[in-house]
Motif scaffolding. Structure first.
Motif, PDB file in Angstrom:
ATOM      1  N   ALA A 195       0.840  -1.297   0.018  1.00 13.40           N
ATOM      2  CA  ALA A 195       0.067   0.126   0.138  1.00 13.40           C
ATOM      3  C   ALA A 195       0.774   1.151   0.029  1.00 13.40           C
ATOM      4  O   ALA A 195       0.631   2.367  -0.720  1.00 13.40           O
ATOM      5  CB  ALA A 195      -0.916   0.119   1.307  1.00 13.40           C
ATOM      6  N   SER A 196       1.844   1.164   0.811  1.00 10.71           N
ATOM      7  CA  SER A 196       2.891   2.327   0.924  1.00 10.71           C
ATOM      8  C   SER A 196       3.595   2.445  -0.527  1.00 10.71           C
ATOM      9  O   SER A 196       3.923   3.682  -1.200  1.00 10.71           O
ATOM     10  CB  SER A 196       3.972   2.240   2.037  1.00 10.71           C
ATOM     11  N   LYS A 197       3.960   1.663  -1.222  1.00 11.06           N
ATOM     12  CA  LYS A 197       4.669   1.480  -2.560  1.00 11.06           C
ATOM     13  C   LYS A 197       3.639   2.153  -3.453  1.00 11.06           C
ATOM     14  O   LYS A 197       4.088   3.038  -4.358  1.00 11.06           O
ATOM     15  CB  LYS A 197       4.887  -0.035  -3.005  1.00 11.06           C
ATOM     16  N   ALA A 198       2.203   1.658  -3.477  1.00 13.23           N
ATOM     17  CA  ALA A 198       1.305   2.280  -4.450  1.00 13.23           C
ATOM     18  C   ALA A 198       1.119   3.807  -4.118  1.00 13.23           C
ATOM     19  O   ALA A 198       1.141   4.615  -5.198  1.00 13.23           O
ATOM     20  CB  ALA A 198       0.099   1.526  -3.988  1.00 13.23           C
ATOM     21  N   GLN A 199       1.319   4.254  -3.052  1.00 13.28           N
ATOM     22  CA  GLN A 199       1.325   5.600  -2.790  1.00 13.28           C
ATOM     23  C   GLN A 199       2.381   6.480  -3.106  1.00 13.28           C
ATOM     24  O   GLN A 199       2.378   7.465  -3.945  1.00 13.28           O
ATOM     25  CB  GLN A 199       1.258   5.879  -1.284  1.00 13.28           C
ATOM     26  N   VAL A 200       3.505   5.930  -2.907  1.00 14.46           N
ATOM     27  CA  VAL A 200       4.752   6.381  -3.626  1.00 14.46           C
ATOM     28  C   VAL A 200       4.868   6.509  -5.098  1.00 14.46           C
ATOM     29  O   VAL A 200       5.190   7.506  -5.825  1.00 14.46           O
ATOM     30  CB  VAL A 200       5.917   5.867  -3.177  1.00 14.46           C
ATOM     31  N   VAL A 201       4.489   5.341  -5.974  1.00 17.04           N
ATOM     32  CA  VAL A 201       4.538   5.287  -7.359  1.00 17.04           C
ATOM     33  C   VAL A 201       3.446   6.419  -7.704  1.00 17.04           C
ATOM     34  O   VAL A 201       3.743   6.882  -8.910  1.00 17.04           O
ATOM     35  CB  VAL A 201       4.096   3.914  -7.984  1.00 17.04           C
ATOM     36  N   GLN A 202       2.314   6.511  -7.105  1.00 19.03           N
ATOM     37  CA  GLN A 202       1.085   7.200  -7.595  1.00 19.03           C
ATOM     38  C   GLN A 202       1.793   8.894  -7.557  1.00 19.03           C
ATOM     39  O   GLN A 202       1.514   9.380  -8.377  1.00 19.03           O
ATOM     40  CB  GLN A 202       0.088   7.374  -6.703  1.00 19.03           C
ATOM     41  N   PHE A 203       2.590   9.386  -6.580  1.00 18.64           N
ATOM     42  CA  PHE A 203       3.202  10.593  -6.566  1.00 18.64           C
ATOM     43  C   PHE A 203       4.164  10.520  -7.660  1.00 18.64           C
ATOM     44  O   PHE A 203       4.425  11.586  -8.366  1.00 18.64           O
ATOM     45  CB  PHE A 203       3.723  11.058  -5.202  1.00 18.64           C
ATOM     46  N   LEU A 204       5.041   9.686  -7.670  1.00 21.90           N
ATOM     47  CA  LEU A 204       6.136   9.556  -8.613  1.00 21.90           C
ATOM     48  C   LEU A 204       5.699   9.990 -10.014  1.00 21.90           C
ATOM     49  O   LEU A 204       6.300  10.492 -10.960  1.00 21.90           O
ATOM     50  CB  LEU A 204       6.969   8.184  -8.587  1.00 21.90           C
ATOM     51  N   ASN A 205       4.579   9.329 -10.499  1.00 19.83           N
ATOM     52  CA  ASN A 205       3.723   9.490 -11.807  1.00 19.83           C
ATOM     53  C   ASN A 205       3.459  11.169 -11.959  1.00 19.83           C
ATOM     54  O   ASN A 205       3.495  11.325 -13.170  1.00 19.83           O
ATOM     55  CB  ASN A 205       2.697   8.803 -11.988  1.00 19.83           C
ATOM     56  N   GLN A 206       3.255  11.912 -11.089  1.00 21.75           N
ATOM     57  CA  GLN A 206       3.203  13.322 -11.245  1.00 21.75           C
ATOM     58  C   GLN A 206       4.338  14.146 -11.813  1.00 21.75           C
ATOM     59  O   GLN A 206       4.488  15.052 -12.210  1.00 21.75           O
ATOM     60  CB  GLN A 206       2.668  13.797  -9.960  1.00 21.75           C
ATOM     61  N   LEU A 207       5.471  13.453 -11.728  1.00 23.28           N
ATOM     62  CA  LEU A 207       6.827  14.036 -12.273  1.00 23.28           C
ATOM     63  C   LEU A 207       6.851  14.240 -13.734  1.00 23.28           C
ATOM     64  O   LEU A 207       7.481  14.902 -14.421  1.00 23.28           O
ATOM     65  CB  LEU A 207       8.080  13.169 -11.855  1.00 23.28           C
ATOM     66  N   SER A 208       5.795  13.370 -14.387  1.00 31.08           N
ATOM     67  CA  SER A 208       5.533  13.567 -15.816  1.00 31.08           C
ATOM     68  C   SER A 208       5.227  15.024 -16.263  1.00 31.08           C
ATOM     69  O   SER A 208       5.559  15.337 -17.551  1.00 31.08           O
ATOM     70  CB  SER A 208       4.500  12.650 -16.197  1.00 31.08           C
ATOM     71  N   ALA A 209       4.664  15.604 -15.441  1.00 31.01           N
ATOM     72  CA  ALA A 209       4.126  16.864 -15.883  1.00 31.01           C
ATOM     73  C   ALA A 209       5.476  17.947 -15.646  1.00 31.01           C
ATOM     74  O   ALA A 209       5.115  19.225 -16.163  1.00 31.01           O
ATOM     75  CB  ALA A 209       3.090  17.415 -14.753  1.00 31.01           C
ATOM     76  N   LEU A 210       6.406  17.859 -15.074  1.00 29.25           N
ATOM     77  CA  LEU A 210       7.414  18.660 -14.810  1.00 29.25           C
ATOM     78  C   LEU A 210       8.287  18.906 -16.187  1.00 29.25           C
ATOM     79  O   LEU A 210       8.604  18.049 -17.022  1.00 29.25           O
ATOM     80  CB  LEU A 210       8.346  18.227 -13.560  1.00 29.25           C
TER      81      LEU A 210
END
Length: 415
Positions: free
Chosen positions: A400-415
């Motif tokens: 569950a923690s990994k899923a949260q981290v990866v979900q946030f990581l995906n937001q780097l696509s917008a940078l």
């Protein structure tokens, strides 16, 4: 006027980015657990986003990024295999912490062949046995492969491998075959205080650490070299010759790809060997911290090389500092080949990013209640970033923690 306008535009864009990433923290649920994040541009070190980045966290296997860095700084292209000194009537040899010796993933039989070639009486020497397990390691992991003991002369990865050949069990090294017994227990185990192993015929192949000692190493070496070898407690002199063997990158790749704890600890022992100082992990760490000018080395709580210890403490800013140092000191094509890539290799092969143009090379780290991820990212717009996302003390599964981290990581696509 134009400069002021450009400044205001950049300021507005930076503010929008922070707002967007703050929303991503909330959307991922990272705001509901103890989490810290630092994202910086490579090169300029401009801070893109920071949240709890000065707070300390247990890094777990993110600690291996520091082990990677110091191994690259202190060890040569080839790593120390063993040391020796010949006297008029004897040949003394010392272990230098080489994890690759007789390891099934490496073709390193150098010490055995060296001993076979000598006619003088052979003496395995050791100044002092190393503490076999690190401070803050979980005591009940002692029979699990990832808790292999630390020693000056590791052999076979300091584990016994049990594999099935049809209905027959194979034991490697064969030295432990007569110390292996069958059991009805569902989980294969080793006795806590002695080298007695129990396997269930219905189990799959597995590995379990054996209890190391200089006497056991001497006995095993004598059998391999087919020669009489004695043991003596003896300090390795500065004039002892160190023999180099295994390429450093051959050790760094499994360290990063497979998060190999045994290699992580033994790299620190090897650093102590080339320093010509104590091989004890705590002494090696103390020396490196004392001699370093890097704040990310001096200001952390550093206990081991693997991150197994719950006593290690690092901040997201420290890990990003380590990443900048790796970027400066290790050629890009080299660190790209050694770090796992998200969705492709190593421990990150199962991480799926929603944008295929977001490329991530990183080190994960996890144990109960903890999942961390630190590394490099290239955004779809071509921007290079160093990031660290640490999450501790989550009363939920690691998945569950990994899923949260990866979900946030995906937001780097917008940078």
């Amino acid at each position: 006027m134009k400069k002021l306008l450009l400044f205001l535009i950049l300021l507005t864009l930076a503010s929008c980015t922070r707002m967007q990433l703050n929303k991503a923290v909330v959307a991922s649920g990272l705001d509901e657990i103890h989490a810290g994040i630092q994202i910086e541009e490579l090169g300029s070190r401009k801070v893109i986003f920071s949240k709890n980045a000065e707070h300390f966290f247990m890094p777990a296997s993110n600690m291996k990024l520091l082990t990677f860095l110091v191994a690259n700084r202190y060890l040569k292209e080839k790593t120390p295999a063993f040391a020796y000194q010949e006297t008029a009537d004897s040949l003394f040899f010392w272990g230098t912490g080489d994890a690759s010796f007789l390891h099934p993933d490496f073709k390193n039989n150098r010490l055995v062949e060296f001993l076979k070639s000598k006619d003088k009486p052979l003496v395995f020497a050791e100044e002092q046995a190393l503490k076999p397990l690190g401070e803050g390691w979980a005591w009940d992991d002692y029979s699990d492969y990832y808790s292999a003991e630390i020693s000056t002369l590791p052999m076979y990865g300091n584990v016994v491998s049990f594999s099935k050949d049809k209905e027959n069990w194979l034991v490697s090294p064969g030295f432990f075959k007569n110390l292996t017994y069958y059991t009805d227990e569902k989980r294969p185990v080793r006795d806590h205080n002695e080298n007695r192993f129990y396997i269930n015929p219905k189990m799959k192949s597995f590995q379990s650490p054996y209890i190391t000692s200089p006497e056991l190493s001497t006995q095993m070496l004598a059998g391999l070299a087919k020669k009489s070898i004695s043991f003596e407690q003896r300090v390795m002199p500065n004039r002892a010759e160190i023999v180099l063997e295994t390429p450093l990158d051959s050790l760094l790749k499994p360290l990063m790809y497979h998060s190999d704890n045994m290699i992580a600890e033994q790299l620190l022992v090897q650093i102590g060997s080339v320093m010509r100082r104590s091989q004890k992990i705590d002494s090696v760490i103390t020396t490196i911290q004392r001699d370093s000018d890097d704040s990310f080395i001096k200001q952390i709580k550093w206990v081991d090389g693997s991150g197994l210890s719950r006593y290690n403490l690092m901040r997201p800013v420290d890990l990003v500092g380590i990443l900048h140092a790796i970027h400066q000191e290790v050629p890009e094509n080299r660190w790209m080949s050694l770090l796992p890539q998200a969705g492709k290799t190593g421990t990150l092969r199962n991480i799926q990013l929603i944008n295929s143009e977001l490329l991530v090379w990183a080190k994960s780290g996890s144990f109960a209640n903890t999942y961390n991820l630190s590394g490099f990212a290239r955004t779809p717009k071509g921007k290079w970033l160093a990031f660290s996302i640490l999450s501790n003390l989550a009363n939920q599964s690691v998945a569950a923690s990994k899923a949260q981290v990866v979900q946030f990581l995906n937001q780097l696509s917008a940078l």
